[in-house]
Enzyme design. Structure first.
Site, PDB file in Angstrom:
ATOM      1  N   ASP A   1       4.655   0.499  12.299  1.00 51.42           N
ATOM      2  CA  ASP A   1       3.441  -0.139  11.767  1.00 51.42           C
ATOM      3  C   ASP A   1       3.318  -1.598  12.182  1.00 51.42           C
ATOM      4  OD1 ASP A   1       3.505   1.653   8.557  1.00 51.42           O
ATOM      5  OD2 ASP A   1       2.965   2.284  10.583  1.00 51.42           O
TER       6      ASP A   1
ATOM      7  N   ARG B   1       0.770  14.534  13.257  1.00 53.23           N
ATOM      8  CA  ARG B   1       1.220  14.298  11.875  1.00 53.23           C
ATOM      9  C   ARG B   1       1.197  15.558  11.010  1.00 53.23           C
ATOM     10  NH1 ARG B   1      -1.066   8.605   9.776  1.00 53.23           N
ATOM     11  NH2 ARG B   1       0.779   8.746   8.454  1.00 53.23           N
TER      12      ARG B   1
ATOM     13  N   LYS C   1       0.839  -1.210   0.000  1.00 52.44           N
ATOM     14  CA  LYS C   1       0.000   0.000   0.000  1.00 52.44           C
ATOM     15  C   LYS C   1       0.870   1.255   0.000  1.00 52.44           C
ATOM     16  CE  LYS C   1      -1.741   1.552   4.001  1.00 52.44           C
ATOM     17  NZ  LYS C   1      -1.379   2.930   4.339  1.00 52.44           N
ATOM     18  N   ASN C   2       1.887   1.283   0.880  1.00 50.02           N
ATOM     19  CA  ASN C   2       2.668   2.504   1.066  1.00 50.02           C
ATOM     20  C   ASN C   2       3.698   2.746  -0.022  1.00 50.02           C
ATOM     21  OD1 ASN C   2       1.099   2.992   3.241  1.00 50.02           O
ATOM     22  ND2 ASN C   2       2.609   2.364   4.764  1.00 50.02           N
TER      23      ASN C   2
ATOM     24  N   ARG D   1      -8.588  -0.502   4.903  1.00 53.38           N
ATOM     25  CA  ARG D   1      -7.757   0.512   4.291  1.00 53.38           C
ATOM     26  C   ARG D   1      -6.383  -0.051   3.913  1.00 53.38           C
ATOM     27  NH1 ARG D   1      -6.626   5.171   7.599  1.00 53.38           N
ATOM     28  NH2 ARG D   1      -5.494   5.570   5.675  1.00 53.38           N
TER      29      ARG D   1
ATOM     30  N   CYS E   1      -5.219  12.931  13.124  1.00 53.12           N
ATOM     31  CA  CYS E   1      -5.148  11.481  12.923  1.00 53.12           C
ATOM     32  C   CYS E   1      -5.085  10.819  14.297  1.00 53.12           C
ATOM     33  CB  CYS E   1      -3.898  11.135  12.122  1.00 53.12           C
ATOM     34  SG  CYS E   1      -3.577   9.370  12.023  1.00 53.12           S
TER      35      CYS E   1
HETATM   36  C1  EPZ Z   1       4.265   6.828   6.460  1.00 55.16           C
HETATM   37  O1  EPZ Z   1       3.469   7.897   6.983  1.00 55.16           O
HETATM   38  C2  EPZ Z   1       3.330   5.629   6.334  1.00 55.16           C
HETATM   39  N1  EPZ Z   1       2.237   5.964   5.446  1.00 55.16           N
HETATM   40  C3  EPZ Z   1       2.786   5.266   7.711  1.00 55.16           C
HETATM   41  O2  EPZ Z   1       2.016   4.074   7.593  1.00 55.16           O
HETATM   42  C4  EPZ Z   1       3.949   4.964   8.641  1.00 55.16           C
HETATM   43  O3  EPZ Z   1       3.468   4.748   9.941  1.00 55.16           O
HETATM   44  C5  EPZ Z   1       4.923   6.161   8.668  1.00 55.16           C
HETATM   45  O4  EPZ Z   1       5.348   6.498   7.348  1.00 55.16           O
HETATM   46  C6  EPZ Z   1       6.163   5.868   9.497  1.00 55.16           C
HETATM   47  O5  EPZ Z   1       6.808   4.730   9.043  1.00 55.16           O
HETATM   48  C7  EPZ Z   1       2.452   5.961   4.103  1.00 55.16           C
HETATM   49  O6  EPZ Z   1       3.546   5.715   3.612  1.00 55.16           O
HETATM   50  C8  EPZ Z   1       1.284   6.278   3.229  1.00 55.16           C
HETATM   51  P1  EPZ Z   1       6.238  10.234   8.522  1.00 55.16           P
HETATM   52  P2  EPZ Z   1       4.012   9.401   6.984  1.00 55.16           P
HETATM   53  O7  EPZ Z   1       6.077  11.515   7.790  1.00 55.16           O
HETATM   54  O8  EPZ Z   1       4.882   9.619   5.807  1.00 55.16           O
HETATM   55  C9  EPZ Z   1       6.569  13.598  11.877  1.00 55.16           C
HETATM   56  C10 EPZ Z   1       0.163   2.648   7.836  1.00 55.16           C
HETATM   57  O9  EPZ Z   1      -0.218   2.066   8.852  1.00 55.16           O
HETATM   58  N2  EPZ Z   1       6.483  14.566  10.769  1.00 55.16           N
HETATM   59  O10 EPZ Z   1       7.413   9.404   8.223  1.00 55.16           O
HETATM   60  O11 EPZ Z   1       2.844  10.276   7.186  1.00 55.16           O
HETATM   61  C11 EPZ Z   1       5.266  12.807  12.058  1.00 55.16           C
HETATM   62  O12 EPZ Z   1       4.323  13.497  12.819  1.00 55.16           O
HETATM   63  C12 EPZ Z   1       0.617   4.116   7.931  1.00 55.16           C
HETATM   64  O13 EPZ Z   1       0.232   2.135   6.704  1.00 55.16           O
HETATM   65  C13 EPZ Z   1       6.625  15.908  11.046  1.00 55.16           C
HETATM   66  O14 EPZ Z   1       6.789  16.311  12.193  1.00 55.16           O
HETATM   67  O15 EPZ Z   1       4.904   9.379   8.312  1.00 55.16           O
HETATM   68  C14 EPZ Z   1       5.765  11.526  12.716  1.00 55.16           C
HETATM   69  O16 EPZ Z   1       5.866  11.712  14.088  1.00 55.16           O
HETATM   70  C15 EPZ Z   1       0.303   4.728   9.247  1.00 55.16           C
HETATM   71  N3  EPZ Z   1       6.565  16.792  10.004  1.00 55.16           N
HETATM   72  C16 EPZ Z   1       7.146  11.333  12.083  1.00 55.16           C
HETATM   73  O17 EPZ Z   1       7.536  12.603  11.559  1.00 55.16           O
HETATM   74  C17 EPZ Z   1       6.372  16.380   8.705  1.00 55.16           C
HETATM   75  O18 EPZ Z   1       6.314  17.219   7.794  1.00 55.16           O
HETATM   76  C18 EPZ Z   1       7.189  10.293  10.967  1.00 55.16           C
HETATM   77  O19 EPZ Z   1       6.143  10.552  10.085  1.00 55.16           O
HETATM   78  C19 EPZ Z   1       6.234  15.013   8.456  1.00 55.16           C
HETATM   79  C20 EPZ Z   1       6.297  14.112   9.502  1.00 55.16           C
END
Ligand code: EPZ
Length: 422
Positions: free
Chosen positions: A309, A124, A22-23, A401, A119
């Site tokens: 995850d 996020r 998915k990701n 999802r 969320c």
């Molecule tokens: C991706 O989300 C995945 N989703 C998530 O999977 C996964 O949990 C996550 O990466 C971490 O591995 C997809 O790829 C579609 P991040 P993403 O930006 O990209 C902070 C699932 O279950 N952050 O790497 O949204 C954020 O709040 C889903 O399939 C900022 O502060 O995650 C978090 O604490 C859930 N500012 C951390 O970084 C930003 O601009 C990591 O988030 C972006 C992120």
């Protein structure tokens, strides 16, 4: 609304196939916006999130169709002109829609994309996405819940940019934008997830010049034009991980086919530490769950660390351990929503901020439970499989999802599981 009903206490045995990731599929589908024409993306899972992104591209003027013959293939026709807008109605159902922002800004020099909003698992924010695009010359303003983006010079320009923190979709958005920028970009402190690497492979197949994806430094030399994608998505390491945990439950013996073992190092290390046997077999991984697991401490981290995850699913195993384990969630600030539901099944867990202390119990007992997010719902299904008696998992729309009809994949392994209308 559906619910999943599980009659637990039956060890799982047999083989199961993994679907496409998915990701990886989501950003690769968004990347099609970078090039006019007919794109083919294969091994795309049939999930609610994929359908939502398809609707979003449809809203922009693209045509998205599943293959008549290969149901795992998506045909995407991107016209010469799209309407570069992602409305709240669609983005609110799937925050990953934000990955259309980079391609729209890079290709069309403007975009109006709804902010994802809150969320269950954490705040996020997308500040890093916006900072990265601004470094490439985009002007961004937030207004009425939308990101309004424009490129005064008409085309983005390559730049050196360092992410404050590793972000998966942030890295993907900025890398896609840099692919059409003028000149070179060097992106530092990038996310190293296999999905980022798979997106880079798809972009290279479109003619992009990218090196270093999968490491924390990515080099991109922008090109004038990209051609349509022809790409097969990697297997889903989180779906595979979920099935590996299912096999590691006491008495289990499961072979997960199509999984990339190299993507599972963090999980395999912990499964072996709890006493499960994990071995590579023809085209897959076999896991055998011996008696009660041993306790082990788990700390989530960006790839190649232990995946956040998989945190909830791993917690289920540790609920049955002979002793206490500490789980530290470092990626998201609110990812213990499943704890209260596991306590309803008789688990002994105490949460203190980012740390959950899990005291193993000899057995869980079935009960109705409520899913709060995608991976929490998978953990509740696993807990139901291990528990004595009947467990009903409500709000399975969370599950759909990210898992393709999970009950149809688990039943052949001996699981007494079915989907019923709630
Ligand atoms: C991706 O989300 C995945 N989703 C998530 O999977 C996964 O949990 C996550 O990466 C971490 O591995 C997809 O790829 C579609 P991040 P993403 O930006 O990209 C902070 C699932 O279950 N952050 O790497 O949204 C954020 O709040 C889903 O399939 C900022 O502060 O995650 C978090 O604490 C859930 N500012 C951390 O970084 C930003 O601009 C990591 O988030 C972006 C992120």
């Amino acid at each position: 609304m559906d619910k999943i009903v599980v009659e637990g206490g039956v060890p799982l045995r047999g083989s199961v196939d993994v679907s496409g990731a998915k990701n990886a599929a989501l950003p690769i589908i968004a990347a099609t916006l970078l090039a006019e024409g007919d794109h083919a993306v294969r091994n795309v899972p049939d999930l609610a999130d994929v359908r939502t992104l398809g609707r979003l591209l449809g809203h922009m003027g693209c045509q998205v169709e599943r293959g008549a013959i290969d149901r795992r293939a998506l045909g995407i026709r991107v016209p010469a002109a799209v309407s570069p807008e992602a409305p709240y109605e669609l983005v609110k159902t799937m925050r990953a829609s934000v990955v259309v922002l980079g391609p729209l800004v890079a290709r069309w020099g403007r975009a109006r994309v709804s902010l994802p909003g809150g969320c269950a698992i954490g705040a996020r924010p997308i500040d890093q996405h916006l900072k990265g695009l601004a470094a490439l010359g985009a002007e961004l303003r937030l207004e009425h819940g939308y990101v309004h983006a424009s490129v005064p010079r008409g085309r983005l320009r390559g730049a050196v940019f360092t992410f404050d923190g590793q972000t998966v979709t942030g890295t993907e958005n900025v890398m896609m934008a840099a692919a059409l920028a003028e000149g070179e970009s060097v992106l530092r402190n990038c996310a190293r997830e296999p999905e980022v690497r798979d997106l880079a492979d798809a972009l290279q197949a479109m003619g992009a010049r990218i090196e270093g994806a999968g490491t924390d430094e990515i080099w991109v030399e922008g090109v004038e034009r990209l051609r349509p994608i022809e790409h097969t998505v990697i297997p889903d390491r989180i779906e595979a991980g979920t099935f590996l945990v299912a096999g590691a439950l006491p008495g289990g013996d499961v072979t997960v086919r199509g999984v990339v073992a190299a993507h599972q190092e963090g999980l395999i290390e912990k499964l072996r530490a709890i006493g499960a046997t994990v071995s590579e077999t023809g085209g897959g991984l076999r896991v055998v769950g011996d008696g009660r697991p041993r306790p082990v401490d788990v700390r989530t981290a960006p790839y190649p660390g232990f995946p956040t995850d998989m945190q909830a699913q791993m917690m289920v195993l540790l609920c049955l351990a002979e002793g206490s384990s500490k789980i530290t969630e470092t990626v998201f600030e609110n990812r213990f929503m499943h704890v209260q539901e596991l306590q309803r099944l008789g688990a002994d867990i105490a949460v203190d901020g980012k740390v959950a202390l899990v005291k193993g119990v000899p057995a869980l007992s079935g009960a109705p439970v409520m899913a709060s997010d995608l991976r929490a719902s998978a953990a509740l299904v696993l807990a139901g499989l291990a528990a004595q008696g009947t467990t009903e998992v409500l709000r399975v729309y969370h599950l759909d999802r990210g898992y393709e009809r999970i009950e149809e994949k688990l039943a052949p392994l001996g699981a007494r599981i079915r989907r019923v209308k709630a």
